[in-house]
Design a protein around this motif. Structure first.
Motif, PDB file in Angstrom:
ATOM      1  N   GLU A  89       0.793  -1.226   0.000  1.00 38.71           N
ATOM      2  CA  GLU A  89       0.000   0.000   0.000  1.00 38.71           C
ATOM      3  C   GLU A  89       0.830   1.283   0.000  1.00 38.71           C
ATOM      4  O   GLU A  89       0.615   2.192   0.793  1.00 38.71           O
ATOM      5  CB  GLU A  89      -1.000   0.006   1.161  1.00 38.71           C
ATOM      6  CG  GLU A  89      -1.833  -1.254   1.148  1.00 38.71           C
ATOM      7  CD  GLU A  89      -3.264  -1.045   1.573  1.00 38.71           C
ATOM      8  OE1 GLU A  89      -3.716   0.121   1.631  1.00 38.71           O
ATOM      9  OE2 GLU A  89      -3.923  -2.053   1.833  1.00 38.71           O
ATOM     10  N   PHE A  91       1.813   4.856  -1.547  1.00 38.68           N
ATOM     11  CA  PHE A  91       1.012   5.868  -2.245  1.00 38.68           C
ATOM     12  C   PHE A  91       1.499   5.924  -3.696  1.00 38.68           C
ATOM     13  O   PHE A  91       2.614   6.390  -3.956  1.00 38.68           O
ATOM     14  CB  PHE A  91       1.165   7.236  -1.584  1.00 38.68           C
ATOM     15  CG  PHE A  91       0.729   7.238  -0.148  1.00 38.68           C
ATOM     16  CD1 PHE A  91      -0.617   7.119   0.183  1.00 38.68           C
ATOM     17  CD2 PHE A  91       1.644   7.339   0.877  1.00 38.68           C
ATOM     18  CE1 PHE A  91      -1.027   7.095   1.504  1.00 38.68           C
ATOM     19  CE2 PHE A  91       1.250   7.323   2.200  1.00 38.68           C
ATOM     20  CZ  PHE A  91      -0.096   7.200   2.512  1.00 38.68           C
ATOM     21  N   PRO A  92       0.683   5.459  -4.644  1.00 36.69           N
ATOM     22  CA  PRO A  92       1.215   5.232  -5.988  1.00 36.69           C
ATOM     23  C   PRO A  92       1.643   6.504  -6.727  1.00 36.69           C
ATOM     24  O   PRO A  92       2.563   6.464  -7.518  1.00 36.69           O
ATOM     25  CB  PRO A  92       0.062   4.535  -6.717  1.00 36.69           C
ATOM     26  CG  PRO A  92      -1.157   4.879  -5.951  1.00 36.69           C
ATOM     27  CD  PRO A  92      -0.726   5.059  -4.537  1.00 36.69           C
ATOM     28  N   TYR A  93       0.966   7.625  -6.447  1.00 41.91           N
ATOM     29  CA  TYR A  93       1.280   8.840  -7.199  1.00 41.91           C
ATOM     30  C   TYR A  93       2.270   9.752  -6.476  1.00 41.91           C
ATOM     31  O   TYR A  93       2.618  10.810  -6.983  1.00 41.91           O
ATOM     32  CB  TYR A  93       0.003   9.623  -7.516  1.00 41.91           C
ATOM     33  CG  TYR A  93      -0.946   8.881  -8.431  1.00 41.91           C
ATOM     34  CD1 TYR A  93      -0.735   8.845  -9.798  1.00 41.91           C
ATOM     35  CD2 TYR A  93      -2.042   8.195  -7.914  1.00 41.91           C
ATOM     36  CE1 TYR A  93      -1.587   8.151 -10.629  1.00 41.91           C
ATOM     37  CE2 TYR A  93      -2.904   7.495  -8.731  1.00 41.91           C
ATOM     38  CZ  TYR A  93      -2.671   7.472 -10.089  1.00 41.91           C
ATOM     39  OH  TYR A  93      -3.523   6.781 -10.913  1.00 41.91           O
ATOM     40  N   LEU A  94       2.687   9.363  -5.289  1.00 44.78           N
ATOM     41  CA  LEU A  94       3.724  10.144  -4.603  1.00 44.78           C
ATOM     42  C   LEU A  94       5.083   9.563  -4.962  1.00 44.78           C
ATOM     43  O   LEU A  94       5.210   8.365  -5.176  1.00 44.78           O
ATOM     44  CB  LEU A  94       3.544  10.080  -3.078  1.00 44.78           C
ATOM     45  CG  LEU A  94       2.256  10.604  -2.456  1.00 44.78           C
ATOM     46  CD1 LEU A  94       2.388  10.632  -0.942  1.00 44.78           C
ATOM     47  CD2 LEU A  94       1.898  11.968  -2.981  1.00 44.78           C
ATOM     48  N   GLU A  98       8.529  11.469  -1.266  1.00 45.93           N
ATOM     49  CA  GLU A  98       7.280  11.985  -0.684  1.00 45.93           C
ATOM     50  C   GLU A  98       6.579  10.920   0.164  1.00 45.93           C
ATOM     51  O   GLU A  98       5.971  11.235   1.190  1.00 45.93           O
ATOM     52  CB  GLU A  98       6.340  12.467  -1.788  1.00 45.93           C
ATOM     53  CG  GLU A  98       6.777  13.760  -2.437  1.00 45.93           C
ATOM     54  CD  GLU A  98       5.907  14.148  -3.635  1.00 45.93           C
ATOM     55  OE1 GLU A  98       5.827  15.339  -3.932  1.00 45.93           O
ATOM     56  OE2 GLU A  98       5.310  13.247  -4.271  1.00 45.93           O
ATOM     57  N   ASN A  99       6.656   9.661  -0.270  1.00 51.14           N
ATOM     58  CA  ASN A  99       6.085   8.579   0.530  1.00 51.14           C
ATOM     59  C   ASN A  99       6.695   8.571   1.927  1.00 51.14           C
ATOM     60  O   ASN A  99       6.000   8.377   2.916  1.00 51.14           O
ATOM     61  CB  ASN A  99       6.349   7.224  -0.148  1.00 51.14           C
ATOM     62  CG  ASN A  99       5.170   6.747  -0.982  1.00 51.14           C
ATOM     63  OD1 ASN A  99       4.183   6.266  -0.452  1.00 51.14           O
ATOM     64  ND2 ASN A  99       5.265   6.919  -2.293  1.00 51.14           N
ATOM     65  N   ALA A 102       5.731  11.891   3.926  1.00 57.24           N
ATOM     66  CA  ALA A 102       4.347  11.884   4.412  1.00 57.24           C
ATOM     67  C   ALA A 102       4.255  11.158   5.747  1.00 57.24           C
ATOM     68  O   ALA A 102       3.431  11.494   6.593  1.00 57.24           O
ATOM     69  CB  ALA A 102       3.429  11.226   3.386  1.00 57.24           C
ATOM     70  N   ARG A 130       7.888   7.738  -8.972  1.00 57.96           N
ATOM     71  CA  ARG A 130       6.615   7.503  -8.295  1.00 57.96           C
ATOM     72  C   ARG A 130       6.602   6.145  -7.621  1.00 57.96           C
ATOM     73  O   ARG A 130       7.096   5.168  -8.183  1.00 57.96           O
ATOM     74  CB  ARG A 130       5.493   7.531  -9.328  1.00 57.96           C
ATOM     75  CG  ARG A 130       5.129   8.930  -9.703  1.00 57.96           C
ATOM     76  CD  ARG A 130       3.887   8.932 -10.534  1.00 57.96           C
ATOM     77  NE  ARG A 130       3.440  10.291 -10.735  1.00 57.96           N
ATOM     78  CZ  ARG A 130       2.392  10.617 -11.456  1.00 57.96           C
ATOM     79  NH1 ARG A 130       1.689   9.682 -12.043  1.00 57.96           N
ATOM     80  NH2 ARG A 130       2.042  11.867 -11.593  1.00 57.96           N
ATOM     81  N   GLY A 132       4.309   4.117  -7.352  1.00 55.18           N
ATOM     82  CA  GLY A 132       3.595   3.137  -8.158  1.00 55.18           C
ATOM     83  C   GLY A 132       4.432   2.544  -9.270  1.00 55.18           C
ATOM     84  O   GLY A 132       4.027   1.573  -9.901  1.00 55.18           O
ATOM     85  N   ASN A 133       5.598   3.135  -9.543  1.00 54.51           N
ATOM     86  CA  ASN A 133       6.436   2.609 -10.620  1.00 54.51           C
ATOM     87  C   ASN A 133       7.559   1.708 -10.126  1.00 54.51           C
ATOM     88  O   ASN A 133       8.372   1.245 -10.912  1.00 54.51           O
ATOM     89  CB  ASN A 133       7.036   3.759 -11.437  1.00 54.51           C
ATOM     90  CG  ASN A 133       5.957   4.530 -12.183  1.00 54.51           C
ATOM     91  OD1 ASN A 133       4.900   3.988 -12.474  1.00 54.51           O
ATOM     92  ND2 ASN A 133       6.212   5.787 -12.463  1.00 54.51           N
ATOM     93  N   LEU A 134       7.601   1.466  -8.811  1.00 56.33           N
ATOM     94  CA  LEU A 134       8.634   0.581  -8.281  1.00 56.33           C
ATOM     95  C   LEU A 134       8.218  -0.873  -8.434  1.00 56.33           C
ATOM     96  O   LEU A 134       7.043  -1.188  -8.565  1.00 56.33           O
ATOM     97  CB  LEU A 134       8.860   0.856  -6.787  1.00 56.33           C
ATOM     98  CG  LEU A 134       9.278   2.253  -6.355  1.00 56.33           C
ATOM     99  CD1 LEU A 134       9.630   2.229  -4.877  1.00 56.33           C
ATOM    100  CD2 LEU A 134      10.441   2.761  -7.158  1.00 56.33           C
ATOM    101  N   GLN A 139       9.057  -1.680  -3.470  1.00 55.97           N
ATOM    102  CA  GLN A 139       7.924  -1.145  -2.713  1.00 55.97           C
ATOM    103  C   GLN A 139       7.944  -1.654  -1.280  1.00 55.97           C
ATOM    104  O   GLN A 139       7.639  -0.930  -0.338  1.00 55.97           O
ATOM    105  CB  GLN A 139       6.603  -1.538  -3.372  1.00 55.97           C
ATOM    106  CG  GLN A 139       6.277  -0.718  -4.606  1.00 55.97           C
ATOM    107  CD  GLN A 139       4.831  -0.903  -5.044  1.00 55.97           C
ATOM    108  OE1 GLN A 139       4.166  -1.853  -4.642  1.00 55.97           O
ATOM    109  NE2 GLN A 139       4.351  -0.010  -5.879  1.00 55.97           N
TER     110      GLN A 139
END
Lengths: 232, 296
Positions: A89, A91-94, A98-99, A102, A130, A132-134, A139
């Motif tokens: 989980e 944050f896919p667009y951060l 930033e993840n 946050a 991002r 979501g791209n890992l 991740q």
């Protein structure tokens, strides 16, 4: 001495079904326990109830002497719990950075602590990508880093090896042991992969149909017996 | 000729963008289908109207700047209203989109009736400040009305501020985290209820700014919001929810299309054409034109 985490007669329901039944356990400072069991036995439900994503029907959760049974999730993080969910989980667009930032909402500084990039150098390389791209393994490392920057006393990990390739699983086990020694947190991990938990856990609990049916320390653990529980 | 068309397109774009920014946050980021969004625009318009009445009565010498005050006041009035709406109603409905639609539609109807009852059942107009009445004569046959130029400027300023807030501040980061995964945000220590409340308030405040600026183009009636809401949703959905840049691009695209279609076809044909195009695009890209793919 107060336990890092103390669970008393915990009951959790998922709708009408009684998933976690009268669970009791204590976790000492810096101790790490593995909760093992097949799918659908209540591991994830139990861990979600610990971090406050699911309400508790009865029983109590005490973290470092503080009762947090009905606290909001973010209050539990402030009280000293870190959580890495099943499926990560992120944050896919951060971005990766930033993840992490946050999750530093409750810390006073805005500087990412050095242990993050020391232990997970790949996150430094990828910090502007991002989340979501890992890949799944990256991740997972990010999810662990994200849970640790709030400096928890107890880290809750839900099936961290799910969908991760074996070489990365070994790396994650190594990283966790290293971080645990450096940051002094206690660990609760739910798992199905015994090889992984043998590397990081001091104590093993087997969960079947919402109850603990077996408990042992690493030194005298009966791996055949655990295997029997994990396979049908 | 071309310059004039392009400018009309630009001003339609800025209007669409102003309308859509608020909804991009409330619907796009938070996933709340707020049927009262149009009424919030009307609220912003009425706040501006109220400011003009006050200024006329008490500070007639300052009439030239009342509009600036009106915009700010519109933002605050609607965002405060939005904050309490979120706390009292929306927060209980996050996982129930149908109930949200129904509830917010009801809120919209109540607001309309309140406007009718307590403000004016008939359309009201605001006086235009003298410096916004003129035109900018570019050449002999090309001239741009100042009020339109002002709206274009306001739209760009607002969009820039929203962008900077969301992408360059700590609060903006928290908003993006919470809107992407509410449960997980709590589990990493973010007080997501508080973030939800001020995010919603921000979206409503932006609706207020949009409504406020529309008072320069048209009069405000209790049901004015209804006229704006459909276009606003089209822009947000077309651009792809979860993408602020997508919303802006989509407003630009639709604004330009509308102008050019209207130039070559009739007004209603232009609308039909745009809707057809939007449907076609959403058929092939159901997540919107500018949605990005990521691993969840």
């Amino acid at each position: 001495m107060t336990a890092a985490l103390k669970i008393d007669n915990l009951n959790v329901f998922y709708g009408d079904s009684h998933v976690v039944r009268d669970i009791n356990f204590e976790l000492q400072d810096r101790e790490s326990i593995a909760i093992m069991g097949r799918n659908g036995m209540g591991k994830t439900t139990l861990l979600k109830a610990l971090i406050g994503l699911l309400p508790v029907r009865s029983g109590s959760v005490t973290l470092g002497g503080q009762v947090i049974t009905s606290a909001e999730s973010h209050e539990r993080v402030i009280a000293g719990m870190g959580y890495v969910p099943q499926g990560r989980e992120i944050f896919p667009y951060l971005t990766v950075r930033e993840n992490i930032l946050a999750a530093m909402q409750i810390s006073k500084t805005r500087t990412i602590p050095p242990f993050v990039y020391d232990v997970f150098p790949v996150l430094e390389e990828m910090q502007t990508r991002r989340g979501g791209n890992l890949s799944g393994g990256q991740q997972q490392q990010l999810a662990i880093a994200r849970a640790l920057v709030s400096n928890p006393k107890v880290l809750v990990l839900d099936e961290p090896t799910e969908g991760i390739q074996p070489s990365i699983i070994r790396e994650i086990a190594k990283a966790l042991n290293h971080l645990k020694a450096e940051l002094n947190f206690a660990l609760v991990v739910s798992e199905q992969v015994l090889g992984f938990t043998m590397e990081i856990a001091d104590r093993f609990l087997i969960m079947e149909k919402g109850e603990f049916v077996y408990e042992d320390n690493r030194e005298d653990v009966d791996t055949d017996k655990i295997h029997a529980y994990l396979t049908i | 000729m071309f310059a004039l068309q392009a400018f009309t397109g630009l001003s339609v774009f800025s209007i669409l963008m102003l309308m859509a920014l608020g909804l991009a946050i409330v619907f796009g980021l938070m996933g709340v289908i707020n049927m009262a969004h149009g009424e919030l625009m009307a609220m912003g318009a009425y706040a501006t109207y109220g400011t003009s009445v006050l200024f006329e009565a008490y500070f007639p010498s300052l009439m030239s700047i009342y509009f600036i005050v009106g915009v700010v006041l519109a933002f605050f009035a609607t965002s405060v209203f939005g904050y309490f709406l979120e706390r009292s109603l929306i927060q209980f409905l996050y996982k129930r989109p149908l109930d949200t639609m129904l509830a917010t539609w009801g809120v919209g109807l109540i607001l309309q009736q309140l406007y009718r009852q307590f403000i004016n059942p008939r359309p009201v107009e605001v006086p235009t400040a003298s410096w916004l009445q003129g035109v900018w004569q570019v050449s002999e046959d090309v001239s741009f009305p100042m009020s339109r130029i002002f709206i274009v400027g306001l739209a760009f300023l607002t969009a820039t501020l929203v962008y900077l807030f969301l992408y360059r501040t700590r609060r903006g980061l928290l908003i993006r985290a919470v809107t992407q995964n509410r449960g997980m945000s709590g589990a990493i220590g973010i007080n997501q209820k508080r973030v939800d409340a001020y995010t919603f308030a921000l979206g409503c405040g932006l609706a207020g700014i949009a409504g406020s600026s529309f008072t320069m183009l048209a009069s405000t009636a209790p049901d004015t919001g209804q006229a704006y809401i459909v276009d606003t949703f089209i822009v947000v959905v077309f651009g792809g929810v979860e993408s602020l840049l997508g919303t802006i691009m989509s407003a630009f695209f639709i604004g330009q299309m509308q102008t050019w279609f209207e130039f070559y076809l009739s007004g209603s044909m232009a609308r039909a054409g745009i809707l057809l195009l939007v449907i076609a695009v959403l058929y092939f890209r159901p997540n919107g034109l500018f949605a990005t793919k990521v691993r969840r």
